[in-house]
Design a protein around this motif. Structure first.
Motif, PDB file in Angstrom:
ATOM      1  N   ARG A  42    -108.986  67.101  42.808  1.00 14.52           N
ATOM      2  CA  ARG A  42    -110.274  66.572  42.350  1.00 14.52           C
ATOM      3  C   ARG A  42    -110.832  67.402  41.198  1.00 14.52           C
ATOM      4  O   ARG A  42    -111.415  66.845  40.248  1.00 14.52           O
ATOM      5  CB  ARG A  42    -111.263  66.556  43.518  1.00 14.52           C
ATOM      6  N   ALA A  43    -110.650  68.708  41.271  1.00 13.32           N
ATOM      7  CA  ALA A  43    -111.129  69.552  40.174  1.00 13.32           C
ATOM      8  C   ALA A  43    -110.376  69.254  38.881  1.00 13.32           C
ATOM      9  O   ALA A  43    -110.973  69.197  37.801  1.00 13.32           O
ATOM     10  CB  ALA A  43    -110.975  71.029  40.550  1.00 13.32           C
ATOM     11  N   LEU A  44    -109.055  69.027  38.984  1.00 13.09           N
ATOM     12  CA  LEU A  44    -108.286  68.666  37.793  1.00 13.09           C
ATOM     13  C   LEU A  44    -108.717  67.315  37.248  1.00 13.09           C
ATOM     14  O   LEU A  44    -108.754  67.108  36.022  1.00 13.09           O
ATOM     15  CB  LEU A  44    -106.793  68.644  38.143  1.00 13.09           C
ATOM     16  N   ALA A  45    -109.030  66.372  38.159  1.00 14.29           N
ATOM     17  CA  ALA A  45    -109.510  65.070  37.698  1.00 14.29           C
ATOM     18  C   ALA A  45    -110.828  65.213  36.944  1.00 14.29           C
ATOM     19  O   ALA A  45    -111.060  64.528  35.933  1.00 14.29           O
ATOM     20  CB  ALA A  45    -109.669  64.124  38.886  1.00 14.29           C
ATOM     21  N   ASP A  46    -111.702  66.100  37.417  1.00 16.05           N
ATOM     22  CA  ASP A  46    -112.960  66.341  36.704  1.00 16.05           C
ATOM     23  C   ASP A  46    -112.704  66.944  35.324  1.00 16.05           C
ATOM     24  O   ASP A  46    -113.371  66.586  34.344  1.00 16.05           O
ATOM     25  CB  ASP A  46    -113.849  67.279  37.529  1.00 16.05           C
ATOM     26  N   VAL A  47    -111.729  67.858  35.252  1.00 13.18           N
ATOM     27  CA  VAL A  47    -111.396  68.443  33.948  1.00 13.18           C
ATOM     28  C   VAL A  47    -110.846  67.373  33.008  1.00 13.18           C
ATOM     29  O   VAL A  47    -111.238  67.281  31.841  1.00 13.18           O
ATOM     30  CB  VAL A  47    -110.374  69.589  34.134  1.00 13.18           C
ATOM     31  N   ARG A  48    -109.942  66.546  33.528  1.00 10.58           N
ATOM     32  CA  ARG A  48    -109.331  65.503  32.690  1.00 10.58           C
ATOM     33  C   ARG A  48    -110.362  64.466  32.245  1.00 10.58           C
ATOM     34  O   ARG A  48    -110.283  63.930  31.138  1.00 10.58           O
ATOM     35  CB  ARG A  48    -108.209  64.822  33.476  1.00 10.58           C
ATOM     36  N   ALA A  49    -111.348  64.188  33.121  1.00 12.41           N
ATOM     37  CA  ALA A  49    -112.360  63.193  32.783  1.00 12.41           C
ATOM     38  C   ALA A  49    -113.481  63.764  31.923  1.00 12.41           C
ATOM     39  O   ALA A  49    -114.359  63.025  31.483  1.00 12.41           O
ATOM     40  CB  ALA A  49    -112.957  62.611  34.062  1.00 12.41           C
ATOM     41  N   GLY A  50    -113.448  65.067  31.675  1.00  9.38           N
ATOM     42  CA  GLY A  50    -114.471  65.670  30.836  1.00  9.38           C
ATOM     43  C   GLY A  50    -115.717  66.089  31.591  1.00  9.38           C
ATOM     44  O   GLY A  50    -116.700  66.505  30.986  1.00  9.38           O
ATOM     45  N   ARG A  51    -115.704  65.983  32.932  1.00  7.64           N
ATOM     46  CA  ARG A  51    -116.877  66.378  33.710  1.00  7.64           C
ATOM     47  C   ARG A  51    -116.917  67.882  33.962  1.00  7.64           C
ATOM     48  O   ARG A  51    -117.934  68.402  34.431  1.00  7.64           O
ATOM     49  CB  ARG A  51    -116.890  65.618  35.042  1.00  7.64           C
ATOM     50  N   ALA A  52    -115.830  68.560  33.693  1.00  7.68           N
ATOM     51  CA  ALA A  52    -115.779  70.013  33.852  1.00  7.68           C
ATOM     52  C   ALA A  52    -114.783  70.567  32.846  1.00  7.68           C
ATOM     53  O   ALA A  52    -113.930  69.848  32.316  1.00  7.68           O
ATOM     54  CB  ALA A  52    -115.376  70.400  35.278  1.00  7.68           C
ATOM     55  N   LEU A  75    -105.992  79.964  38.834  1.00  7.60           N
ATOM     56  CA  LEU A  75    -106.133  80.878  37.698  1.00  7.60           C
ATOM     57  C   LEU A  75    -105.121  80.549  36.604  1.00  7.60           C
ATOM     58  O   LEU A  75    -105.451  80.557  35.398  1.00  7.60           O
ATOM     59  CB  LEU A  75    -105.952  82.327  38.167  1.00  7.60           C
ATOM     60  N   GLU A  76    -103.874  80.242  36.984  1.00  8.30           N
ATOM     61  CA  GLU A  76    -102.866  79.879  35.990  1.00  8.30           C
ATOM     62  C   GLU A  76    -103.234  78.579  35.291  1.00  8.30           C
ATOM     63  O   GLU A  76    -103.029  78.424  34.075  1.00  8.30           O
ATOM     64  CB  GLU A  76    -101.497  79.753  36.662  1.00  8.30           C
ATOM     65  N   MET A  77    -103.773  77.615  36.047  1.00  8.65           N
ATOM     66  CA  MET A  77    -104.181  76.344  35.432  1.00  8.65           C
ATOM     67  C   MET A  77    -105.323  76.554  34.455  1.00  8.65           C
ATOM     68  O   MET A  77    -105.348  75.968  33.369  1.00  8.65           O
ATOM     69  CB  MET A  77    -104.582  75.350  36.519  1.00  8.65           C
ATOM     70  N   ASN A  78    -106.289  77.384  34.833  1.00  7.83           N
ATOM     71  CA  ASN A  78    -107.391  77.671  33.913  1.00  7.83           C
ATOM     72  C   ASN A  78    -106.890  78.356  32.641  1.00  7.83           C
ATOM     73  O   ASN A  78    -107.368  78.070  31.532  1.00  7.83           O
ATOM     74  CB  ASN A  78    -108.433  78.557  34.598  1.00  7.83           C
ATOM     75  N   ALA A  79    -105.922  79.244  32.804  1.00  5.06           N
ATOM     76  CA  ALA A  79    -105.343  79.901  31.623  1.00  5.06           C
ATOM     77  C   ALA A  79    -104.639  78.887  30.735  1.00  5.06           C
ATOM     78  O   ALA A  79    -104.731  78.948  29.499  1.00  5.06           O
ATOM     79  CB  ALA A  79    -104.370  80.997  32.067  1.00  5.06           C
ATOM     80  N   LEU A  80    -103.936  77.925  31.357  1.00  6.12           N
ATOM     81  CA  LEU A  80    -103.258  76.880  30.572  1.00  6.12           C
ATOM     82  C   LEU A  80    -104.267  76.004  29.848  1.00  6.12           C
ATOM     83  O   LEU A  80    -104.075  75.642  28.676  1.00  6.12           O
ATOM     84  CB  LEU A  80    -102.385  76.035  31.499  1.00  6.12           C
ATOM     85  N   ILE A  81    -105.363  75.643  30.534  1.00 10.46           N
ATOM     86  CA  ILE A  81    -106.405  74.830  29.891  1.00 10.46           C
ATOM     87  C   ILE A  81    -106.996  75.566  28.698  1.00 10.46           C
ATOM     88  O   ILE A  81    -107.197  74.986  27.614  1.00 10.46           O
ATOM     89  CB  ILE A  81    -107.490  74.467  30.920  1.00 10.46           C
TER      90      ILE A  81
END
Length: 446
Positions: A192-202, A218-224
């Protein structure tokens, strides 16, 4: 997969228990019949005339019940022996013995076999031939047990075991499934957090995550963050290139105006074509650089602005607009400039070649796409001309200003967004241009 292993394990365990119980029951049953054979042998003698005598008592009431399936019998086995002794359950009735060719005696003159009983049941027979005295009076002793009862007991045990193990196995699967669901619940939060990132809500993965999931977040945030820096760097480089080319092209246009005449007009036209082509490829580079980036553009405000400008520029044309009920919530997953350029080119062509009427419609197309259609009531194009119109620089009206890049720009931009663009005959008489573009996640469905 774990549930499959649980089911397989229960099946293996059930097979082992059933096999062990069957062997134990059968061996115990056969041991009882064999012990009663020895008891029978010790209870029978012969008198001085060679007649069998004795009152055997094997301690089991079933030998006294007719057709119980439990019988014993003593028969003469030598010429000097006579008479017959039998249990009350057998009486004068006979049970055929197995030919010695099929069930031979062993070295101790013993054998066992199975045969059919008086009531159709299966009998297990223990048989022995014994010399009773020094005069070689011999007798054949037979003790028969009801094997069908043992088989019924084994079947009943198998059914109960299957029932109990089935309930236990079902409970294990349910517990296993609940454990898996509970264990994977943090991953659902990450999804759900990734969906929010992809949708621009976070912009980043947030939330109180378990220690096992936190390194992944943490690795995903670094990749983003890394992707965002790459996109920003690409945008900066494209902007720098645009500014670097803008001045030389502007100088060429000014010099063309100063030259004047036929040569000046040719230089000016070619410089304008070059400016639009450079701008087009810069736009394509910008779209490629932002591919996969989180960009959201509400569609209705963009369309309203375009129609407002065109109504002022071309007051003699009627611009109609048709929207679905959920159009206000439709969001384009891309840059506002690309949407404006794409739809602006289509509206400009429709206004230029139409005969006073242009229709624009907007609707959702499935869960992840939007559809925009621009139609006019002009002469339209044939099937061959529609395919030809998408080629770069192709113009069907040389009397009107333009570079012939409009439709090809639309096609290239739509292709960059993995959408679709097609031309067809319009129901109002002219050309129908349909564009399908990606919608931002979370936008309403039609």
């Amino acid at each position: 997969m774990s549930s499959v292993w649980v089911v397989a394990a229960f099946l293996v365990v059930a097979g082992l228990i059933s096999g062990l119980y069957e062997r134990t029951a059968q061996s115990g049953f056969e041991a009882v019949v064999r012990a009663q054979l020895y008891n029978l042998i010790n209870s029978v003698t012969v008198d001085e005339t060679g007649t069998l005598s004795g009152v055997p008592n094997l301690g089991d009431l079933r030998y006294s019940q007719p057709l119980s399936g439990w019988y014993w019998e003593v028969l003469p086995a030598s010429a000097n022996t006579q008479g017959r002794l039998a249990s009350f359950s057998l009486g004068p009735r006979k049970i055929a013995d197995e030919p010695t060719e099929l069930a031979p005696f062993d070295m101790q003159y013993r054998r066992d076999y199975r045969t059919e009983g008086l009531d159709g049941e299966t009998l297990y027979v223990e048989e022995a031939e014994v010399v009773l005295d020094q005069d070689n009076h011999a007798a054949r002793f037979r003790v028969m047990g009801n094997a069908s009862v043992v088989e019924s007991d084994i079947d009943a045990f198998d059914r109960k075991m299957a029932l109990y193990l089935g309930f236990f196995g079902l409970g294990s699967i349910v517990v296993n499934a609940l454990a898996i669901l509970y264990g994977l619940r943090p991953l659902a939060g990450v999804r759900r957090a990734l969906a929010d990132v992809r949708a621009g809500r976070a912009e980043r993965l947030k939330g109180n995550l378990p220690a096992e999931i936190r390194p992944l977040a943490l690795e995903m945030n670094a990749l983003i963050d890394s992707n965002r820096r790459i996109v920003e760097r690409a945008r900066t480089q494209v902007g720098n290139l645009a500014h670097a080319l803008k001045t030389p092209v502007a100088v060429l246009l000014n010099e063309a105006s100063a030259i004047g005449g036929q040569k000046g007009r040719i230089v000016g036209e070619q410089s304008e074509i070059m400016r639009r082509q450079v701008q087009h490829y810069l736009d394509r580079a910008r779209v490629a650089a932002t591919d996969g980036a989180i960009v959201r553009t509400p569609v209705v405000p963009v369309l309203d602005r375009l129609l407002k400008v065109l109504r002022r520029l071309d007051p003699n044309t009627t611009f109609e607009q048709h929207r679905s009920e959920d159009a206000a919530g439709i969001v384009f997953a891309g840059e506002q400039q690309d949407l404006e350029e794409t739809i602006g080119n289509l509206l400009e062509n429709a206004s230029k070649y139409g005969r006073g009427r242009v229709a624009l419609s907007l609707e959702a197309s499935g869960a992840e796409s939007l559809r925009i259609v621009v139609e006019d009531n002009g002469p339209g194009l044939s099937e061959e001309d529609m395919a030809e119109a998408l080629k770069r620089g192709r113009r069907f009206d040389e009397q009107r200003a333009g570079s012939g890049l409009g439709l090809s720009i639309v096609a290239d931009t739509v292709l960059q967004y993995r959408g679709s663009f097609r031309l067809a005959r319009s129901e109002i008489g002219g050309l129908r241009a349909e564009v399908i573009l990606p919608r931002a996640p979370g936008a309403p469905m039609s």
